[in-house]
Motif scaffolding. Structure first.
Motif, PDB file in Angstrom:
ATOM      1  N   UNK A  36       0.840  -1.182   0.000  1.00  0.00           N
ATOM      2  CA  UNK A  36       0.000   0.000   0.000  1.00  0.00           C
ATOM      3  C   UNK A  36       0.884   1.245   0.000  1.00  0.00           C
ATOM      4  N   UNK A  37       0.967   1.881  -1.150  1.00  0.00           N
ATOM      5  CA  UNK A  37       1.859   3.036  -1.290  1.00  0.00           C
ATOM      6  C   UNK A  37       1.377   4.234  -0.495  1.00  0.00           C
ATOM      7  N   UNK A  38       0.125   4.201  -0.032  1.00  0.00           N
ATOM      8  CA  UNK A  38      -0.408   5.341   0.714  1.00  0.00           C
ATOM      9  C   UNK A  38       0.066   5.365   2.160  1.00  0.00           C
ATOM     10  N   UNK A  39       0.671   4.280   2.619  1.00  0.00           N
ATOM     11  CA  UNK A  39       1.138   4.212   4.001  1.00  0.00           C
ATOM     12  C   UNK A  39       2.505   4.882   4.118  1.00  0.00           C
ATOM     13  N   UNK A  40       2.621   5.838   5.010  1.00  0.00           N
ATOM     14  CA  UNK A  40       3.874   6.570   5.205  1.00  0.00           C
ATOM     15  C   UNK A  40       4.744   5.836   6.218  1.00  0.00           C
ATOM     16  N   UNK A  41       5.653   5.020   5.724  1.00  0.00           N
ATOM     17  CA  UNK A  41       6.509   4.231   6.617  1.00  0.00           C
ATOM     18  C   UNK A  41       7.651   5.055   7.207  1.00  0.00           C
ATOM     19  N   UNK A  42       7.837   6.278   6.726  1.00  0.00           N
ATOM     20  CA  UNK A  42       8.931   7.101   7.239  1.00  0.00           C
ATOM     21  C   UNK A  42       8.697   7.528   8.686  1.00  0.00           C
ATOM     22  N   UNK A 100       0.921 -11.617  16.014  1.00  0.00           N
ATOM     23  CA  UNK A 100      -0.448 -11.532  16.504  1.00  0.00           C
ATOM     24  C   UNK A 100      -0.730 -10.090  16.881  1.00  0.00           C
ATOM     25  N   UNK A 101      -1.999  -9.752  17.087  1.00  0.00           N
ATOM     26  CA  UNK A 101      -2.365  -8.365  17.387  1.00  0.00           C
ATOM     27  C   UNK A 101      -1.810  -7.906  18.727  1.00  0.00           C
ATOM     28  N   UNK A 102      -1.632  -8.829  19.670  1.00  0.00           N
ATOM     29  CA  UNK A 102      -1.119  -8.428  20.980  1.00  0.00           C
ATOM     30  C   UNK A 102       0.341  -7.996  20.891  1.00  0.00           C
ATOM     31  N   UNK A 103       1.099  -8.623  20.003  1.00  0.00           N
ATOM     32  CA  UNK A 103       2.473  -8.185  19.771  1.00  0.00           C
ATOM     33  C   UNK A 103       2.517  -6.767  19.232  1.00  0.00           C
ATOM     34  N   UNK A 104       1.558  -6.448  18.362  1.00  0.00           N
ATOM     35  CA  UNK A 104       1.453  -5.092  17.841  1.00  0.00           C
ATOM     36  C   UNK A 104       1.120  -4.117  18.960  1.00  0.00           C
ATOM     37  N   UNK A 105       0.177  -4.478  19.813  1.00  0.00           N
ATOM     38  CA  UNK A 105      -0.182  -3.605  20.939  1.00  0.00           C
ATOM     39  C   UNK A 105       1.039  -3.350  21.825  1.00  0.00           C
ATOM     40  N   UNK A 158      -1.196  10.329  26.826  1.00  0.00           N
ATOM     41  CA  UNK A 158      -0.169   9.853  25.892  1.00  0.00           C
ATOM     42  C   UNK A 158      -0.533   8.470  25.357  1.00  0.00           C
ATOM     43  N   UNK A 159      -0.975   7.592  26.239  1.00  0.00           N
ATOM     44  CA  UNK A 159      -1.337   6.241  25.808  1.00  0.00           C
ATOM     45  C   UNK A 159      -2.534   6.266  24.871  1.00  0.00           C
ATOM     46  N   UNK A 160      -3.523   7.072  25.173  1.00  0.00           N
ATOM     47  CA  UNK A 160      -4.690   7.168  24.300  1.00  0.00           C
ATOM     48  C   UNK A 160      -4.290   7.663  22.915  1.00  0.00           C
ATOM     49  N   UNK A 161      -3.407   8.656  22.888  1.00  0.00           N
ATOM     50  CA  UNK A 161      -2.962   9.197  21.601  1.00  0.00           C
ATOM     51  C   UNK A 161      -2.226   8.134  20.792  1.00  0.00           C
ATOM     52  N   UNK A 162      -1.390   7.359  21.448  1.00  0.00           N
ATOM     53  CA  UNK A 162      -0.625   6.327  20.741  1.00  0.00           C
ATOM     54  C   UNK A 162      -1.541   5.243  20.188  1.00  0.00           C
ATOM     55  N   UNK A 163      -2.506   4.797  20.990  1.00  0.00           N
ATOM     56  CA  UNK A 163      -3.380   3.720  20.545  1.00  0.00           C
ATOM     57  C   UNK A 163      -4.452   4.186  19.566  1.00  0.00           C
ATOM     58  N   UNK A 164      -4.682   5.465  19.489  1.00  0.00           N
ATOM     59  CA  UNK A 164      -5.642   5.983  18.529  1.00  0.00           C
ATOM     60  C   UNK A 164      -4.983   6.416  17.220  1.00  0.00           C
ATOM     61  N   UNK A 165      -3.673   6.269  17.140  1.00  0.00           N
ATOM     62  CA  UNK A 165      -2.948   6.694  15.941  1.00  0.00           C
ATOM     63  C   UNK A 165      -2.971   5.569  14.909  1.00  0.00           C
ATOM     64  N   UNK A 166      -4.051   5.518  14.128  1.00  0.00           N
ATOM     65  CA  UNK A 166      -4.196   4.460  13.136  1.00  0.00           C
ATOM     66  C   UNK A 166      -3.135   4.500  12.057  1.00  0.00           C
ATOM     67  N   UNK A 167      -2.703   5.693  11.649  1.00  0.00           N
ATOM     68  CA  UNK A 167      -1.669   5.796  10.617  1.00  0.00           C
ATOM     69  C   UNK A 167      -0.357   5.188  11.103  1.00  0.00           C
ATOM     70  N   UNK A 168      -0.024   5.433  12.369  1.00  0.00           N
ATOM     71  CA  UNK A 168       1.220   4.881  12.915  1.00  0.00           C
ATOM     72  C   UNK A 168       1.126   3.357  13.004  1.00  0.00           C
ATOM     73  N   UNK A 169      -0.036   2.839  13.420  1.00  0.00           N
ATOM     74  CA  UNK A 169      -0.193   1.387  13.525  1.00  0.00           C
ATOM     75  C   UNK A 169      -0.048   0.726  12.158  1.00  0.00           C
ATOM     76  N   UNK A 170      -0.659   1.307  11.147  1.00  0.00           N
ATOM     77  CA  UNK A 170      -0.542   0.760   9.794  1.00  0.00           C
ATOM     78  C   UNK A 170       0.905   0.810   9.311  1.00  0.00           C
ATOM     79  N   UNK A 171       1.590   1.901   9.628  1.00  0.00           N
ATOM     80  CA  UNK A 171       2.985   2.026   9.228  1.00  0.00           C
ATOM     81  C   UNK A 171       3.862   0.990   9.923  1.00  0.00           C
ATOM     82  N   UNK A 172       3.589   0.733  11.210  1.00  0.00           N
ATOM     83  CA  UNK A 172       4.352  -0.281  11.941  1.00  0.00           C
ATOM     84  C   UNK A 172       4.209  -1.646  11.284  1.00  0.00           C
ATOM     85  N   UNK A 173       2.977  -1.995  10.929  1.00  0.00           N
ATOM     86  CA  UNK A 173       2.741  -3.289  10.291  1.00  0.00           C
ATOM     87  C   UNK A 173       3.430  -3.351   8.936  1.00  0.00           C
ATOM     88  N   UNK A 174       3.334  -2.283   8.164  1.00  0.00           N
ATOM     89  CA  UNK A 174       3.949  -2.267   6.837  1.00  0.00           C
ATOM     90  C   UNK A 174       5.462  -2.412   6.915  1.00  0.00           C
TER      91      UNK A 174
END
Length: 216
Positions: A36-42, A100-105, A158-174
Motif C-alpha cells: 500500500x503506497x499510501x502508508x507513510x513508513x517514514x 499476533x495483534x497483541x504483539x502489535x499492541x 499519551x497512551x490514548x494518543x498512541x493507541x488511537x494513531x491508526x496511521x502509525x499502527x498501519x505504518x508499523x505493520x507495513x
C-alpha cells in the motif's frame, strides 16, 4: 512461532483508545500492507542501542508475545549488552515482529515513550510477559498494557494518543512486513549479524559469531 501472521489493515477499529486488529494466517509473501503506497513508513523509527558507527551491526527480530524472545532478553541479551553494546563494539537494532495483534499492541506501548524509553519499556514487556498476556482476553490485555505504560511514566493522554494513531499502527505493520520479507524472517527470535542470518543461540555461540565478524 514459525509463521508470519498477516494483520488485515482494513479491519482496524479503535475501541476505548486501543487499536483492535483482525488477523489471518497466510504463507503468501505478497502482503497487502507492504504494497500500500499510501502508508507513510517514514514515521516508523528504527530502534537501536550501542554504537551506530560500529563495525558490526546485530539486528534482532522478535515478538513481545514470544516466550523464546523473553528468555533471550532475560539471559543472553544482558551479557551481549554488557560485553558488546555498552562497550561500543556493536550497534544493536531491535525490530518488532507482529505474529499476533497483541504483539502489535506491545510495540505501540513500547514506542509510545519515544526512543529514550523504548528499551526500558521493552524490558518491562518481556519481564511481565506471562502476566500481561494472561488468558488472552483482549480487554484484560489492553488494561495490563496500559498499566505497564503508566509504570514507565506515560500518561493516560499519551497512551490514548498512541493507541488511537491508526496511521502509525498501519505504518508499523507495513515496516514489519517489508523487513521480514526482505530478510526472510519466519521465526522468532531471529538475528542478522552484519547481514548474515542466525537462529536463536546461547551466549557462547552468539559471542563467537560476533567476534568472528569483528575479526574480519
Amino acid at each position: 512461532m514459525n509463521r508470519i501472521v498477516v494483520l488485515a489493515i482494513a479491519a482496524v477499529a479503535v475501541v476505548g483508545g486501543y487499536a483492535y486488529w483482525s488477523s489471518t494466517n497466510s504463507s503468501t509473501p505478497a502482503i497487502a500492507a507492504a504494497q500500500d503506497a499510501s502508508i507513510d513508513t517514514s514515521i516508523v523509527q528504527e530502534m537501536s542501542m550501542g554504537n551506530p558507527d560500529a563495525k558490526v551491526t546485530v539486528t534482532e527480530y522478535a515478538s513481545f508475545t514470544c516466550p523464546h524472545c523473553r528468555s533471550f532478553h532475560a539471559s543472553v541479551l544482558k551479557d551481549i549488552k554488557r560485553d558488546y553494546i555498552d562497550t561500543g563494539l556493536i550497534n544493536f537494532v531491535y525490530r518488532e515482529v507482529y505474529f499476533d495483534k497483541f504483539g502489535l499492541w506491545g510495540g505501540i506501548v513500547a514506542r509510545c515513550g519515544g526512543p529514550d524509553r523504548y528499551f526500558g519499556i521493552a524490558n518491562l514487556l518481556y519481564e511481565q510477559q506471562s502476566d500481561w498476556i494472561g488468558d488472552g482476553e483482549p480487554g484484560a490485555i489492553a488494561a495490563r498494557l496500559r498499566t505497564i505504560g503508566k509504570t514507565a511514566g506515560l500518561s493516560d493522554a499519551e497512551l490514548n494518543a498512541c493507541f488511537n494513531d491508526g496511521d502509525k499502527a498501519k505504518a508499523l505493520v507495513a515496516v514489519y512486513q517489508q523487513n521480514a520479507e526482505a530478510d526472510g524472517i519466519n521465526t522468532t527470535p531471529s538475528f542478522l549479524i552484519n547481514g548474515e542470518k542466525f537462529s536463536n543461540m546461547n551466549y557462547a555461540d552468539f559471542s563467537a559469531a560476533i567476534d568472528a565478524k569483528l575479526a574480519e
